[in-house]
Design a protein around this motif. Structure first.
Motif, short mmCIF file in Angstrom:
data_model
loop_
_atom_site.label_atom_id
_atom_site.label_comp_id
_atom_site.label_asym_id
_atom_site.label_seq_id
_atom_site.Cartn_x
_atom_site.Cartn_y
_atom_site.Cartn_z
N ALA A 213 0.83 -1.21 0.00
CA ALA A 213 0.00 0.00 0.00
C ALA A 213 0.87 1.25 0.00
CB ALA A 213 -0.92 0.00 1.22
N THR A 214 1.95 1.22 0.76
CA THR A 214 2.87 2.36 0.82
C THR A 214 3.51 2.61 -0.54
OG1 THR A 214 3.35 1.97 3.16
CG2 THR A 214 4.97 3.25 1.90
N MET A 215 4.00 1.55 -1.18
CA MET A 215 4.64 1.71 -2.49
C MET A 215 3.64 2.15 -3.56
SD MET A 215 7.53 -1.31 -2.69
CE MET A 215 6.51 -2.65 -2.06
N ASN A 216 2.41 1.70 -3.45
CA ASN A 216 1.39 2.13 -4.40
C ASN A 216 1.12 3.64 -4.27
OD1 ASN A 216 1.07 -0.40 -5.52
ND2 ASN A 216 -0.67 -0.95 -4.22
N LYS A 217 1.10 4.13 -3.03
CA LYS A 217 0.91 5.57 -2.82
C LYS A 217 2.09 6.36 -3.39
CE LYS A 217 -2.04 5.16 1.29
NZ LYS A 217 -2.14 5.38 2.75
N ILE A 218 3.29 5.83 -3.17
CA ILE A 218 4.48 6.47 -3.74
C ILE A 218 4.36 6.54 -5.26
CG2 ILE A 218 6.93 6.09 -4.22
CD1 ILE A 218 6.63 7.33 -1.57
N SER A 219 3.94 5.44 -5.88
CA SER A 219 3.79 5.40 -7.34
C SER A 219 2.78 6.42 -7.82
CB SER A 219 3.37 3.99 -7.79
OG SER A 219 4.38 3.05 -7.53
N GLU A 220 1.67 6.56 -7.11
CA GLU A 220 0.66 7.56 -7.49
C GLU A 220 1.20 8.97 -7.37
OE1 GLU A 220 -3.49 7.28 -6.32
OE2 GLU A 220 -3.10 5.27 -5.53
N CYS A 221 1.95 9.23 -6.31
CA CYS A 221 2.54 10.56 -6.15
C CYS A 221 3.51 10.86 -7.29
CB CYS A 221 3.27 10.66 -4.82
SG CYS A 221 2.19 10.71 -3.36
N LEU A 222 4.28 9.86 -7.70
CA LEU A 222 5.24 10.04 -8.78
C LEU A 222 4.52 10.26 -10.12
CD1 LEU A 222 7.87 7.31 -7.84
CD2 LEU A 222 8.25 9.78 -7.84
N LEU A 223 3.45 9.52 -10.35
CA LEU A 223 2.74 9.59 -11.63
C LEU A 223 1.84 10.83 -11.74
CD1 LEU A 223 1.75 5.85 -12.07
CD2 LEU A 223 3.32 7.13 -13.54
N LEU A 224 1.19 11.21 -10.64
CA LEU A 224 0.16 12.24 -10.69
C LEU A 224 0.56 13.54 -10.00
CD1 LEU A 224 -2.89 9.96 -9.79
CD2 LEU A 224 -2.10 10.61 -12.07
N GLY A 225 1.68 13.51 -9.29
CA GLY A 225 2.04 14.67 -8.48
C GLY A 225 2.49 15.89 -9.25
N ARG A 226 3.11 15.70 -10.40
CA ARG A 226 3.71 16.84 -11.10
C ARG A 226 2.70 17.94 -11.40
NH1 ARG A 226 6.63 15.89 -16.77
NH2 ARG A 226 4.48 15.55 -17.40
N SER A 227 1.58 17.59 -11.99
CA SER A 227 0.60 18.60 -12.37
C SER A 227 -0.05 19.25 -11.16
CB SER A 227 -0.49 17.98 -13.26
OG SER A 227 -1.18 16.96 -12.57
N LEU B 75 11.65 4.98 -12.77
CA LEU B 75 11.89 5.79 -13.95
C LEU B 75 11.16 7.13 -13.90
CD1 LEU B 75 11.48 2.96 -16.64
CD2 LEU B 75 13.60 3.81 -15.62
N ASN B 76 10.35 7.35 -12.88
CA ASN B 76 9.54 8.57 -12.80
C ASN B 76 10.20 9.69 -12.01
OD1 ASN B 76 7.21 7.68 -14.29
ND2 ASN B 76 6.73 6.34 -12.58
N TYR B 77 11.48 9.57 -11.79
CA TYR B 77 12.24 10.65 -11.15
C TYR B 77 12.93 11.47 -12.24
CZ TYR B 77 11.60 8.42 -6.58
OH TYR B 77 11.05 7.88 -5.43
N GLY B 78 12.61 12.76 -12.28
CA GLY B 78 13.20 13.62 -13.31
C GLY B 78 14.61 14.07 -12.97
N ILE B 79 14.97 14.02 -11.68
CA ILE B 79 16.30 14.39 -11.23
C ILE B 79 16.89 13.21 -10.47
CG2 ILE B 79 17.68 15.99 -9.83
CD1 ILE B 79 15.35 18.01 -10.10
#
Length: 252
Positions: free
Chosen positions: A146-160, A183-187
């Protein structure tokens, strides 16, 4: 140092390593941290690499660059490097680190649903993320998933929504980054001694460029948006107390 180009905030990650060593020149290596750019950050380095110092500098510079930023700090190991933050309002240690994620995740969903129309930067800094996830996997796999899934959502949807993650760790093993979220880290910043396995995980397309390079404490590589590679030097700040003060302000 803070630079602006076309009104976009530029964060100085460090200085060009070759210019520093060869000519004593301080040429900034900067990253765009505006809302329309992927500025999720992965900071990797083994013990003694200067990773904790670089984390403090990163927070302090972001606070200067974007004063209205709202920071949360998840400090799994509670190391001495961040002891000065322990009385801060949005500091979470050991078993409480998932609470920091929950707070940021709830704010992301409030923005996605339209409940929250604000767009000031919300930033979760998670120190020793890898060790924390491995501990969660050992304790409760459902909680870890559940924790990793939340992290993934933040990475995928957080930018906008202007919600960002800064994850620091020693080794970025895939087990803690499901569904290719690594792969969703820009830096991506790697500091300290060259360890081939780490570079193969994070910079597989740039192995020839780093082949034969040697890095000391506070030295390494920065990869921006998956393509722009820099060799960097993290400088020692003149006023260390001021840097820590900015970190405290960021979490207050």
């Amino acid at each position: 140092m803070m630079l602006f180009e076309n009104s976009k905030p530029k964060l100085t990650l460090g200085y060009d390593l070759d210019a520093w060593n060869g000519y004593g020149a301080k040429i900034p290596v900067t990253a765009d941290v505006s809302q329309d750019t992927n500025s999720h950050t992965l900071l990797c380095g083994m013990s003694g690499s200067g990773k904790s110092y670089a984390t403090q500098m990163h927070i302090a510079k972001l606070k200067q660059l974007q004063p209205n930023s709202e920071f949360y700090f998840a400090d799994y190991k509670g190391e001495d490097a961040f002891h000065f933050l322990k009385s801060s309002l949005r500091y979470y240690s050991y078993k409480q680190t998932v609470n920091a994620l929950d707070a940021v995740y709830d704010k992301l969903n409030a923005r996605l649903s339209g409940e929250d129309s604000t767009r000031h930067p919300i930033i979760l800094v998670w120190d020793e993320y890898m060790a924390n996830i491995l501990a969660l996997i050992g304790e409760d796999k459902k909680v870890a998933t559940a924790t990793m899934n939340k992290i993934s959502e933040c990475l995928l949807l957080g930018r906008s929504m202007n919600v960002r993650l800064i994850s620091t760790l020693q080794r970025p093993d895939a087990i803690a980054f499901p569904v290719g979220s690594r792969l969703n880290y820009g830096i991506i910043v790697i500091l300290g001694a060259y360890i081939r396995s780490i570079y193969e995980m994070l910079l597989p397309d740039h192995m020839e460029q780093v082949k034969g390079r040697q890095f000391g404490r506070g030295e390494g590589v920065a990869l921006l948006q998956g393509s722009e590679l820099h060799f960097i030097k993290i400088p020692q700040v003149r006023d260390y107390a001021r840097m820590q003060e900015l970190c405290i302000q960021a979490l207050s």
